[in-house]
Enzyme design. Structure first.
Site, mmCIF file in Angstrom:
data_model
loop_
_atom_site.group_PDB
_atom_site.id
_atom_site.type_symbol
_atom_site.label_atom_id
_atom_site.label_comp_id
_atom_site.label_asym_id
_atom_site.label_seq_id
_atom_site.Cartn_x
_atom_site.Cartn_y
_atom_site.Cartn_z
ATOM 1 N N ARG A 178 0.819 -1.194 0.000
ATOM 2 C CA ARG A 178 0.000 0.000 0.000
ATOM 3 C C ARG A 178 0.869 1.267 0.000
ATOM 4 O O ARG A 178 0.532 2.267 -0.587
ATOM 5 C CB ARG A 178 -0.894 -0.056 1.256
ATOM 6 C CG ARG A 178 -1.695 1.190 1.536
ATOM 7 C CD ARG A 178 -2.800 1.324 0.528
ATOM 8 N NE ARG A 178 -3.425 2.632 0.570
ATOM 9 C CZ ARG A 178 -2.891 3.757 0.090
ATOM 10 N NH1 ARG A 178 -1.688 3.743 -0.435
ATOM 11 N NH2 ARG A 178 -3.547 4.883 0.149
ATOM 12 N N TYR A 179 1.980 1.189 0.740
ATOM 13 C CA TYR A 179 2.858 2.353 0.920
ATOM 14 C C TYR A 179 4.127 2.166 0.099
ATOM 15 O O TYR A 179 4.523 1.037 -0.186
ATOM 16 C CB TYR A 179 3.209 2.499 2.405
ATOM 17 C CG TYR A 179 2.001 2.784 3.273
ATOM 18 C CD1 TYR A 179 1.447 4.061 3.318
ATOM 19 C CD2 TYR A 179 1.388 1.779 4.014
ATOM 20 C CE1 TYR A 179 0.332 4.325 4.099
ATOM 21 C CE2 TYR A 179 0.263 2.035 4.796
ATOM 22 C CZ TYR A 179 -0.250 3.312 4.833
ATOM 23 O OH TYR A 179 -1.361 3.570 5.599
ATOM 24 N N ARG A 187 7.268 0.079 2.077
ATOM 25 C CA ARG A 187 7.071 -1.036 3.013
ATOM 26 C C ARG A 187 5.874 -1.878 2.594
ATOM 27 O O ARG A 187 4.940 -1.367 1.980
ATOM 28 C CB ARG A 187 6.906 -0.516 4.437
ATOM 29 C CG ARG A 187 5.807 0.503 4.628
ATOM 30 C CD ARG A 187 6.163 1.408 5.811
ATOM 31 N NE ARG A 187 5.101 2.328 6.171
ATOM 32 C CZ ARG A 187 4.852 3.478 5.526
ATOM 33 N NH1 ARG A 187 5.547 3.813 4.443
ATOM 34 N NH2 ARG A 187 3.887 4.273 5.933
ATOM 35 N N CYS A 230 -4.234 -17.748 14.488
ATOM 36 C CA CYS A 230 -3.889 -16.939 15.659
ATOM 37 C C CYS A 230 -3.970 -17.820 16.900
ATOM 38 O O CYS A 230 -4.567 -18.894 16.864
ATOM 39 C CB CYS A 230 -4.882 -15.785 15.816
ATOM 40 S SG CYS A 230 -4.666 -14.494 14.588
ATOM 41 N N CYS A 254 -9.728 -12.426 17.907
ATOM 42 C CA CYS A 254 -10.376 -11.198 18.365
ATOM 43 C C CYS A 254 -11.705 -11.071 17.626
ATOM 44 O O CYS A 254 -11.743 -11.195 16.402
ATOM 45 C CB CYS A 254 -9.519 -9.981 18.033
ATOM 46 S SG CYS A 254 -7.823 -10.101 18.645
ATOM 47 N N CYS A 260 -11.817 -8.686 14.543
ATOM 48 C CA CYS A 260 -10.701 -8.856 13.599
ATOM 49 C C CYS A 260 -10.950 -8.156 12.261
ATOM 50 O O CYS A 260 -11.968 -8.371 11.611
ATOM 51 C CB CYS A 260 -10.466 -10.344 13.342
ATOM 52 S SG CYS A 260 -9.118 -10.644 12.168
ATOM 53 N N ARG A 275 -9.320 -8.679 9.602
ATOM 54 C CA ARG A 275 -9.115 -9.637 8.504
ATOM 55 C C ARG A 275 -9.922 -10.918 8.700
ATOM 56 O O ARG A 275 -9.506 -11.988 8.280
ATOM 57 C CB ARG A 275 -7.634 -9.973 8.358
ATOM 58 C CG ARG A 275 -6.900 -8.870 7.667
ATOM 59 C CD ARG A 275 -5.495 -9.171 7.261
ATOM 60 N NE ARG A 275 -4.842 -7.889 7.221
ATOM 61 C CZ ARG A 275 -3.988 -7.457 8.136
ATOM 62 N NH1 ARG A 275 -3.587 -8.243 9.109
ATOM 63 N NH2 ARG A 275 -3.492 -6.246 8.041
ATOM 64 N N ASP A 285 -12.476 -0.653 12.507
ATOM 65 C CA ASP A 285 -12.786 -0.745 11.078
ATOM 66 C C ASP A 285 -14.253 -1.128 10.824
ATOM 67 O O ASP A 285 -14.916 -1.686 11.683
ATOM 68 C CB ASP A 285 -11.860 -1.782 10.413
ATOM 69 C CG ASP A 285 -10.426 -1.291 10.312
ATOM 70 O OD1 ASP A 285 -10.222 -0.057 10.236
ATOM 71 O OD2 ASP A 285 -9.506 -2.136 10.308
ATOM 72 N N ASP A 321 -8.079 4.017 9.731
ATOM 73 C CA ASP A 321 -7.600 3.322 8.531
ATOM 74 C C ASP A 321 -8.710 3.497 7.501
ATOM 75 O O ASP A 321 -9.809 2.958 7.654
ATOM 76 C CB ASP A 321 -7.307 1.848 8.837
ATOM 77 C CG ASP A 321 -6.156 1.316 7.985
ATOM 78 O OD1 ASP A 321 -5.914 1.895 6.893
ATOM 79 O OD2 ASP A 321 -5.515 0.332 8.380
ATOM 80 N N LYS A 381 -3.723 4.596 6.651
ATOM 81 C CA LYS A 381 -3.916 5.180 7.974
ATOM 82 C C LYS A 381 -3.868 6.705 7.923
ATOM 83 O O LYS A 381 -2.921 7.273 7.400
ATOM 84 C CB LYS A 381 -2.813 4.691 8.915
ATOM 85 C CG LYS A 381 -2.808 3.191 9.076
ATOM 86 C CD LYS A 381 -1.649 2.753 9.945
ATOM 87 C CE LYS A 381 -1.572 1.253 10.032
ATOM 88 N NZ LYS A 381 -1.118 0.625 8.764
HETATM 89 C C1 LIG Z 1 -0.269 -0.320 8.756
HETATM 90 C C2 LIG Z 1 0.273 -0.770 7.497
HETATM 91 C C3 LIG Z 1 1.643 -0.657 7.211
HETATM 92 C C4 LIG Z 1 2.626 -0.056 8.185
HETATM 93 O O1 LIG Z 1 2.328 1.269 8.447
HETATM 94 P P1 LIG Z 1 3.255 2.133 9.415
HETATM 95 O O2 LIG Z 1 2.531 3.417 9.542
HETATM 96 O O3 LIG Z 1 4.572 2.206 8.758
HETATM 97 O O4 LIG Z 1 3.329 1.368 10.712
HETATM 98 C C5 LIG Z 1 2.086 -1.100 5.997
HETATM 99 N N1 LIG Z 1 1.237 -1.616 5.086
HETATM 100 C C6 LIG Z 1 -0.081 -1.725 5.318
HETATM 101 C C7 LIG Z 1 -0.972 -2.275 4.263
HETATM 102 C C8 LIG Z 1 -0.612 -1.307 6.529
HETATM 103 O O5 LIG Z 1 -1.934 -1.430 6.770
#
Ligand SMILES: *Cc1c(COP(=O)(O)O)cnc(C)c1O
Length: 450
Positions: free
Chosen positions: A115-116, A119, A128, A132, A135, A137, A296, A333, A340
């Site tokens: 998504r980002y 990372r 798990c 929860c 959850c 997911r 969520d 989110d 986020k």
């Molecule tokens: C939360 C999340 C991350 C990590 O986000 P940070 O703000 O760096 O902790 C990475 N990918 C996805 C899809 C996420 O939901």
């Protein structure tokens, strides 16, 4: 250790020998999942009985350790609500979505959510230690037949190897610490073979549900793969026990920085005083509060939702009132895959061309005089500006500040704006409206870039 926290064991387990109780394999194989199991340790409500007797429920499983943290006679116990289903769970609500974060849409290969820019989230298992009820997911978690295959894993590794902008891999699931020690170590060592992956993060609730899993063997293994960070998931101060404190101590001693993510939930932790106690107890066990999530829009979680304003109220009660490093970031989110988004009280009250008016946590209102003779940062002589350009197509608002472009437009914006009119002089030159580079230090860049 300075901090002392209680240790619990439900009376039903009084006769279990310590070596069994403290063995995570025993905890896993003695999880409670049926009405009959729970009846032995808790006084069940009508609503819980109804839920436990119904079909198509999101998977139920609770470790004997975690169920022991519940007050058996309190139907509103904050731990109980997180793991024991009630009839409320079955009621649909407006806005409910199966995959509310559109994670599946951001999956280049099964189990990877990219998504980002730098990372990725890697879903390693659907299992798990305890499930929860809220959850995010639940569409995939808990289903043993939906777990990831060897070929999915190879495809994930292959994607990571090819995408050199990924410097941070976040292992999640399911819970990565429920993987067999051998599989987990293989996963970590395969990731470590990829040179551009700088950090690995594990998101796990195992220390909370089954702290006995954090053995010396586990921490000895994990510390071979540094830099490794871990986020745990605690929602209420009652979850902080002597056992969790010990597990966190072992992880910290192994050099793993610990963070915590909480989910804001009605009837669990929607109270500034509960949250202040939670973050203060977390830092006592050397866990830094990282995020508080707005609940969520997910199936089964409707009754846990609070107004977003509750999160703002909690941050207002924390910032300034307690240690700065105990204050997490409250995030929504964004449904649909926006990621986020932090939300917080306003501290900036007003500004003029050289004065900023701010307020503190007490309501004290201050003026900060800005410099009149600021020598601007010069991107042309800054090596970081030269080499660390955001080149992912996700530069966003930073891209606007950098003068990369002039606006961000909703889809169809241009077509709508033309409104059918004929071609004319102002429309002819595509370079007419270029960023002037004001504020970016690139004042001579007003010439068209393309
Ligand atoms: C939360 C999340 C991350 C990590 O986000 P940070 O703000 O760096 O902790 C990475 N990918 C996805 C899809 C996420 O939901």
């Amino acid at each position: 250790m300075a901090a002392s926290f209680p240790s619990h064991r439900a009376p039903a387990y009084a006769d279990v020998p310590d070596e069994k109780w403290n063995d995570w394999r025993w905890q896993l194989s003695h999880r409670l999942n049926s009405l009959e199991d729970f009846e032995k340790v808790l006084t069940l409500s009508e609503s819980e009985r109804r839920a436990l007797g119904s079909q198509n429920l999101f998977r139920v499983d609770v470790t004997p350790y975690f169920v022991s943290l519940i007050d058996p006679d309190d139907p509103n116990d904050p731990i109980r609500k997180q793991v024991i289903p009630t009839a409320d769970e079955i009621v649909p609500f407006t806005g409910m979505m199966e995959d509310s974060l559109a994670e599946d849409r951001h999956s280049p290969v099964p189990g990877l959510v990219h998504r980002y820019p730098d990372r990725v989230l890697m879903l390693t298992t659907t299992q798990c230690a305890t499930y929860c009820r809220y959850c995010t997911r639940s569409r995939i978690v808990g289903d043993p037949s939906a777990t990831f295959s060897r070929s999915d894993f190879e495809a994930q590794i292959d994607y990571l190897r090819k995408n050199t902008q990924v410097r941070d891999v976040l292992l999640s699931g399911g819970d990565p610490l429920t993987l067999s020690p051998k599989v987990l170590e293989e996963l970590l060592s395969r990731l470590r073979e990829i040179p551009h992956i700088e950090i690995i993060r594990i998101g796990s609730r195992v220390p909370v549900f089954m702290p006995m899993r954090v053995t010396d063997e586990l921490t000895d293994m994990l510390q071979k793969y540094h830099p490794l960070w871990m986020n745990i998931h605690v929602n209420h101060p009652n979850e902080i026990s002597a056992e969790l404190a010990e597990a966190c101590d072992k992880l910290s001693r192994a050099g793993i920085p610990l963070g915590n993510q909480s989910v804001l939930m009605a009837g669990v932790n929607d109270c500034p005083h509960i949250m202040r106690k939670l973050v203060q107890d977390l830092v006592r066990i050397r866990v830094r509060p990282y995020y508080i999530y707005q609940c969520d829009l997910v199936e089964g979680a409707g009754h846990f939702r609070t107004p977003v304003s509750k999160g703002i109220e909690i941050i207002e009660a924390l910032r300034g009132h307690t240690s700065g490093f105990a204050v997490p970031t409250f995030v929504v989110d964004a449904p649909g895959g926006g990621g986020k988004i932090p939300v917080m009280p306003n501290y900036l009250i007003s500004m003029s061309d050289h004065r900023i008016i701010l307020r503190n946590f007490e309501g004290y209102i201050a003026t900060y005089e800005e410099p009149l003779d600021y020598t601007r940062h010069d991107p042309k002589t800054c090596p970081y500006c030269q080499h660390k350009r955001l080149e992912t197509g996700q530069s966003g608002i930073t891209g606007l500040l950098d003068g990369e472009r002039l606006s961000i437009q909703p889809e169809g914006f241009d077509e709508l704006r033309i409104r059918g009119g004929a071609q004319h002089r102002l429309r002819a030159d595509p370079h007419k409206w270029q960023p002037l580079g004001i504020g970016s230090g690139e004042d001579d860049s007003s010439a068209p870039k393309e």
